[in-house]
Design an enzyme around this catalytic site. Structure first.
Site, PDB file in Angstrom:
ATOM      1  N   GLY A   1      -4.976  12.462  -6.693  1.00  0.00           N
ATOM      2  CA  GLY A   1      -4.158  12.890  -7.826  1.00  0.00           C
ATOM      3  C   GLY A   1      -4.142  14.397  -7.984  1.00  0.00           C
ATOM      4  O   GLY A   1      -3.095  14.984  -8.307  1.00  0.00           O
TER       5      GLY A   1
ATOM      6  N   GLY B   1      -4.360   9.618 -12.613  1.00  0.00           N
ATOM      7  CA  GLY B   1      -5.380  10.002 -11.632  1.00  0.00           C
ATOM      8  C   GLY B   1      -5.373  11.481 -11.315  1.00  0.00           C
ATOM      9  O   GLY B   1      -5.902  11.899 -10.284  1.00  0.00           O
TER      10      GLY B   1
ATOM     11  N   LYS C   1      -3.815  -3.857  -2.980  1.00  0.00           N
ATOM     12  CA  LYS C   1      -2.627  -3.019  -3.229  1.00  0.00           C
ATOM     13  C   LYS C   1      -1.360  -3.875  -3.104  1.00  0.00           C
ATOM     14  O   LYS C   1      -0.399  -3.691  -3.853  1.00  0.00           O
ATOM     15  CB  LYS C   1      -2.601  -1.836  -2.254  1.00  0.00           C
TER      16      LYS C   1
END
Ligand SMILES: NC(=O)c1ccc[n+]([C@@H]2O[C@H](COP(=O)([O-])OP(=O)(O)OC[C@H]3O[C@@H](n4cnc5c(N)ncnc54)[C@H](OP(=O)(O)O)[C@@H]3O)[C@@H](O)[C@H]2O)c1
Length: 322
Positions: A16, A10, A128
């Protein structure tokens, strides 16, 4: 401490690129490689990483590559960090298996959101959690880092239009009375926190939260009004308005699962309910859930405060992110 070899997924994204920038600044501690999918290999952003920043690009399809290829890519990596987009969480699952086999010393999965418990409060949080559970089942060393809400999406717009340049849409809503504080981190500081956290043995196999401030919407509105000398006409949004927005979004998604606007509305409604009604995203609740507090771990690091961010915003110096 020996130099850590970091593989970052990312590196061209919002989170990122903040992480990449901070790790590249600390060349004596980190050697960074970027994991890029084959369909993005020719993008100018990726070429820039390679040509301008000297980052080694590792091209692999995390969804369809054979497991042995993923293990190879992760071989010799000390820290793997994922900053994949919100919709891509499940595609990290195979990387957990590969990291276990390759002996990665720390897996940092894609968290980077507000503090919120798993189990039906936010679908995004639960997606997640599936990755975290895979990590725990595989007994992979990890660190999970949540950052509160970004400064860059936490300010109201002004009647003069002065800050519209940095906002995706006009924003004057106050939710559920606006008194509940929320942890906020400047997007540019996420990487600075990460650089500290992944060098720190105390954060291994722990959740960590980062923030510069914990502010309520009423405090944020008062701050920008005082600094700009303008009064914002508040649009009051109640807890039931937020739930109604979530229901409308859900209906839209059921009718057309590819409806990106309905998906975004759904995620935002769930964020709003968790942040402004339940009060999940506070330092106190994070502690209750077992998070380490990055402000306490690194008192010498001074993140960009929300007031300083607003100063830059009013001077026209903030980069619009969406
Ligand atoms: N706390 C907050 O306020 C906040 C705000 C927004 C997002 N977030 C969270 O932060 C996380 C990161 O979001 P973001 O907005 O920073 O992401 P982003 O800007 O959309 O970037 C996503 C990155 O992941 C890469 N990527 C996606 N799929 C990939 C794949 N299969 N293989 C390799 N690379 C892949 C993309 O590369 P290419 O597309 O170029 O291939 C891009 O570099 C999200 O999961 C979200 O939950 C938090």
């Amino acid at each position: 401490m020996a130099k850590q070899k970091v593989l970052l997924l990312g590196a061209t994204g919002h989170t990122g690129s903040s992480i990449l920038k901070a790790l590249l600044k600390d060349k004596s501690s980190f050697e960074v490689e970027a994991l890029v999918r084959p369909s993005s290999a020719e993008k100018p952003e990726v070429k820039k990483l390679q040509d301008d920043l000297g980052v080694k690009i590792v091209i692999v399809d995390i969804v369809s590559a054979p497991m042995e290829d993923l293990v190879k890519v992760l071989g010799g990596i000390d820290v793997f960090i994922s900053a994949i987009d919100a919709m891509g969480q499940a595609s990290q699952l195979r990387l957990v298996t590969a990291a276990k086999e390759a002996g990665v010393k720390r897996f940092v999965p894609c968290a980077w959101i507000t503090v919120c418990p798993p189990g039906g409060v936010m679908k995004l949080r639960d997606s997640k959690q599936e990755v975290y559970q895979e990590i725990w089942k595989s007994h992979v060393p990890y660190t999970i880092i949540d950052v509160g809400y970004w400064h860059q999406i936490s300010f109201p717009t002004l009647p003069s239009g002065k800050v519209d340049y940095a906002s995706f849409w006009p924003k004057t809503e106050i939710h559920a009375g606006g008194d509940i504080p929320n942890m906020l981190t400047d997007l540019r500081d996420i990487g600075n926190f990460v650089a500290l956290i992944i060098k720190d043995e105390r954060t291994l196999n722990r959740f960590v939260c980062t923030y510069s401030d914990a502010l309520s919407e009423n405090e944020i509105f008062a701050m920008i009004e005082e600094m700009a000398g303008e009064k914002v006409a508040r649009k009051e949004v109640s807890a039931s308005d937020i739930l109604a927005m979530r229901t409308t979004a859900s209906t839209g998604i059921a009718a057309d699962p590819t409806n990106a606007q309905a998906q975004m509305m759904f995620y935002l409604a769930e964020y709003d309910y968790s942040k402004y009604v339940r009060g999940d995203n506070t330092p106190e609740y994070a502690k209750y859930l077992g998070y380490l507090d990055a402000r306490e771990l690194y008192p010498e690091f001074k993140p960009i405060g929300f007031r300083d961010f607003l100063g830059e915003l009013l001077e026209g110096k903030v980069e619009r992110i969406y």
